[in-house]
Design a protein around this motif. Structure first.
Motif: not given
Length: 86
Positions: A14, A17, A19
């Motif tokens: 994955q 994410a 930021q």
């Protein structure tokens, strides 16, 4: 416990994410720095005797709307705090 950053034969790793930076409007920069809006804009104006090249430059978000990156304001304040000991 499964490590999500490891690629296995059946699954892909994955991606981390993203930021998003927090953006501060002028009123918040005034609040956190204790400076007036006039002083802030003078610090950004190269023609001003208050010009400070270390002060973070605002980001133009749209026509008529600017904001400052919160982490840059925090770093500038930390540098000012550290400078008082030198």
């Amino acid at each position: 416990m499964e490590n999500l950053n490891v690629t296995t034969n059946n699954t892909l790793a994955q991606p981390a994410a993203i930021q998003l930076p927090r953006m501060l409007p002028l009123k918040d920069v005034v609040y956190y720095t204790g400076l007036s809006s006039t002083t802030i804009y003078d610090m950004l104006d190269k023609k001003s005797n208050r010009y400070d090249p270390t002060f973070p430059i605002q980001v133009k978000l749209s026509k008529g709307r600017v904001a400052w990156v919160e982490s840059e304001i925090a770093e500038w304040l930390q540098a000012r705090i550290a400078a008082r000991y030198h």
